[in-house]
Write a protein that holds these residues in place. Structure first.
Motif, short mmCIF file in Angstrom:
data_model
loop_
_atom_site.label_atom_id
_atom_site.label_comp_id
_atom_site.label_asym_id
_atom_site.label_seq_id
_atom_site.Cartn_x
_atom_site.Cartn_y
_atom_site.Cartn_z
N ASP A 18 -4.18 9.54 -3.40
CA ASP A 18 -3.03 8.64 -3.54
C ASP A 18 -2.09 8.71 -2.35
OD1 ASP A 18 -3.71 7.54 -6.04
OD2 ASP A 18 -2.87 9.27 -7.10
N ASP A 19 -2.34 9.65 -1.42
CA ASP A 19 -1.52 9.76 -0.20
C ASP A 19 -2.00 8.76 0.85
OD1 ASP A 19 -0.24 11.85 -1.40
OD2 ASP A 19 -0.77 13.35 0.10
N CYS A 20 -1.09 8.44 1.75
CA CYS A 20 -1.41 7.52 2.84
C CYS A 20 -0.47 7.83 4.00
CB CYS A 20 -1.20 6.08 2.36
SG CYS A 20 -1.81 4.79 3.46
N PHE A 21 -0.96 7.70 5.25
CA PHE A 21 -0.07 7.90 6.38
C PHE A 21 -0.14 6.73 7.36
CE2 PHE A 21 -3.89 10.11 8.10
CZ PHE A 21 -3.99 9.51 9.34
N GLY A 45 4.96 7.18 8.97
CA GLY A 45 5.31 7.28 7.56
C GLY A 45 4.27 8.02 6.76
N VAL A 46 4.71 8.60 5.66
CA VAL A 46 3.83 9.18 4.65
C VAL A 46 4.26 8.62 3.31
CG1 VAL A 46 3.24 11.29 3.39
CG2 VAL A 46 3.22 11.29 5.88
N ALA A 47 3.32 8.07 2.57
CA ALA A 47 3.58 7.56 1.23
C ALA A 47 2.64 8.26 0.25
CB ALA A 47 3.39 6.05 1.18
N ASP A 48 3.15 8.51 -0.94
CA ASP A 48 2.39 9.22 -1.98
C ASP A 48 2.47 8.41 -3.26
OD1 ASP A 48 1.30 10.93 -3.83
OD2 ASP A 48 2.67 12.59 -3.47
N SER A 57 -2.25 4.49 -5.47
CA SER A 57 -2.82 4.50 -4.12
C SER A 57 -2.67 3.14 -3.45
CB SER A 57 -4.29 4.91 -4.17
OG SER A 57 -5.04 4.01 -4.95
N PHE A 58 -2.79 2.06 -4.23
CA PHE A 58 -2.57 0.72 -3.69
C PHE A 58 -1.12 0.57 -3.21
CE2 PHE A 58 -0.76 -3.49 -4.39
CZ PHE A 58 -1.56 -4.27 -3.57
N ALA A 59 -0.18 1.04 -4.03
CA ALA A 59 1.23 0.90 -3.68
C ALA A 59 1.56 1.62 -2.38
CB ALA A 59 2.10 1.44 -4.82
N ALA A 60 1.03 2.84 -2.21
CA ALA A 60 1.29 3.61 -0.99
C ALA A 60 0.75 2.88 0.24
CB ALA A 60 0.64 4.99 -1.10
N ASN A 61 -0.47 2.40 0.14
CA ASN A 61 -1.10 1.70 1.26
C ASN A 61 -0.39 0.37 1.54
OD1 ASN A 61 -3.66 1.60 3.07
ND2 ASN A 61 -3.60 -0.41 2.11
N TYR A 62 -0.03 -0.36 0.48
CA TYR A 62 0.60 -1.67 0.64
C TYR A 62 1.94 -1.56 1.38
CZ TYR A 62 2.47 -6.28 -0.52
OH TYR A 62 2.99 -7.55 -0.45
N LEU A 63 2.75 -0.57 1.01
CA LEU A 63 4.04 -0.40 1.68
C LEU A 63 3.84 -0.17 3.18
CD1 LEU A 63 7.08 0.18 1.91
CD2 LEU A 63 6.55 2.56 1.31
N LEU A 64 2.96 0.77 3.54
CA LEU A 64 2.78 1.09 4.95
C LEU A 64 2.14 -0.07 5.71
CD1 LEU A 64 1.76 4.85 4.81
CD2 LEU A 64 4.04 3.81 4.95
N GLU A 65 1.29 -0.85 5.05
CA GLU A 65 0.73 -2.05 5.68
C GLU A 65 1.83 -3.05 6.04
OE1 GLU A 65 -2.22 -3.79 3.19
OE2 GLU A 65 -3.87 -2.75 4.20
N GLN A 66 2.76 -3.25 5.12
CA GLN A 66 3.84 -4.21 5.37
C GLN A 66 4.72 -3.76 6.53
OE1 GLN A 66 3.97 -7.25 3.68
NE2 GLN A 66 1.99 -6.40 3.09
N LYS A 97 2.90 -0.24 -12.82
CA LYS A 97 1.62 0.48 -12.73
C LYS A 97 1.22 0.74 -11.28
CE LYS A 97 -0.19 -1.25 -17.12
NZ LYS A 97 -1.27 -2.00 -17.81
N ALA A 98 2.09 0.34 -10.33
CA ALA A 98 1.84 0.58 -8.90
C ALA A 98 3.13 1.10 -8.29
CB ALA A 98 1.38 -0.70 -8.20
N SER A 99 3.27 2.41 -8.24
CA SER A 99 4.50 3.03 -7.74
C SER A 99 4.17 4.06 -6.67
CB SER A 99 5.26 3.72 -8.89
OG SER A 99 5.60 2.79 -9.90
N THR A 100 5.09 4.22 -5.74
CA THR A 100 4.88 5.19 -4.67
C THR A 100 6.22 5.77 -4.22
OG1 THR A 100 3.81 5.54 -2.52
CG2 THR A 100 5.03 3.50 -2.78
N VAL A 101 6.18 6.95 -3.67
CA VAL A 101 7.31 7.53 -2.96
C VAL A 101 6.96 7.51 -1.47
CG1 VAL A 101 8.04 8.94 -4.89
CG2 VAL A 101 6.43 9.90 -3.24
N PHE A 102 7.95 7.67 -0.61
CA PHE A 102 7.66 7.54 0.82
C PHE A 102 8.74 8.18 1.67
CE2 PHE A 102 10.31 3.92 -0.23
CZ PHE A 102 11.22 3.91 0.82
N THR A 103 8.36 8.52 2.89
CA THR A 103 9.29 8.85 3.97
C THR A 103 8.79 8.15 5.22
OG1 THR A 103 9.79 11.02 3.00
CG2 THR A 103 10.36 10.68 5.32
N ILE A 104 9.63 7.31 5.79
CA ILE A 104 9.30 6.53 6.99
C ILE A 104 10.32 6.86 8.08
CG2 ILE A 104 9.24 4.18 7.96
CD1 ILE A 104 8.28 3.27 5.14
N VAL A 105 9.83 7.05 9.30
CA VAL A 105 10.71 7.35 10.43
C VAL A 105 10.50 6.32 11.52
CG1 VAL A 105 11.40 9.02 12.19
CG2 VAL A 105 10.66 9.82 9.92
#
Length: 242
Positions: A18-21, A45-48, A57-66, A97-105
């Motif tokens: 479920d992690d993504c960078f 960024g790292v999203a979880d 996992s979709f939510a994490a990837n979708y945020l970083l894609e945007q 049903k699609a939630s993520t946490v994140f840190t973006i720099v």
């Protein structure tokens, strides 16, 4: 010159990672990535994705894609707009049903802005110390901030994984924004909770100071976390400024 290295891997208790960078325009939910850049700006960024959300996992990837899609046009206002739009989209389309946490720099001309929600983290290693740049949005952190429990109790608390804010969740969000500087000979570190829930701050600093090789930093952080019992997904991302 900026040097980047990140690695993510599925935890032993997970059926999927479920992690993504994110490193500039590169996004991954598996494996590692190494890069360098002479440009005066970057986005990482790292999203979880929340394990309790089937589409985490979709939510994490979708945020970083945007974020990545607008890499060359990023501004503070645009990043906040993207994050809020993703929150609205995930909530509307997936009904929590699609939630993520994140840190973006986002870094530009040695100034960094950190955007944070949840329990991923950003650290900065200076010549003197390791500074945690973010504050966890968790039940346990609230207890620590209120003085109910000591910081050392966070690692074994039965509710340490209870997150109070997430992107795509049912509640409104408050994005923490931190401003700082990033100077030559310093390093930035982003981690998911599969790392920092098992390694104390002094252990993380010790690993970073043991080697100036950022690939070794990341690999050693992951291996030490596994050694300490981490069964969660693990992600670490390091940037070195030379």
């Amino acid at each position: 010159m900026y040097h980047f290295y990140s690695q993510t891997q599925r935890g032993s208790k997970s059926s999927k990672n479920d992690d993504c960078f994110l490193i500039n325009n590169y996004i991954a939910q598996n494996g590692s990535y190494k890069a360098q850049s002479k440009k005066n700006s970057f986005i990482i960024g790292v999203a979880d994705g929340l394990g309790s959300a089937p589409k985490g996992s979709f939510a994490a990837n979708y945020l970083l894609e945007q974020i990545s899609q607008h890499k060359n046009q990023l501004t503070h206002a645009l990043i906040l707009n993207i994050i809020n739009n993703v929150h609205a989209y995930l909530g509307k389309e997936f009904f929590c049903k699609a939630s993520t946490v994140f840190t973006i720099v986002y870094s530009s001309n040695e100034l960094i802005t950190v955007y944070h929600l949840g329990d991923t983290r950003a650290y900065k290693l200076t010549k003197r110390n390791l500074i945690q740049l973010t504050n966890d949005h968790t039940y346990v952190q609230e207890l620590i901030d209120a003085g109910v429990i000591g910081d050392g109790m966070r690692y074994n608390h039965p509710y340490k994984n209870v997150v109070k804010q997430s992107l795509g969740g049912k509640n409104g969000i408050h994005i923490d924004v931190y401003n700082n500087v990033f100077e030559p000979d310093e390093r930035l570190l982003l981690t998911s909770d599969g790392i920092h829930d098992y390694l104390k701050k002094e252990e993380i600093e010790g690993i970073l100071r043991k080697s100036t090789n950022i690939q070794e930093n990341v690999i050693n952080l992951i291996n030490k976390s596994l050694e300490k019992g981490s069964s969660d997904d693990l992600t670490a991302l390091v940037v070195k400024y030379m």
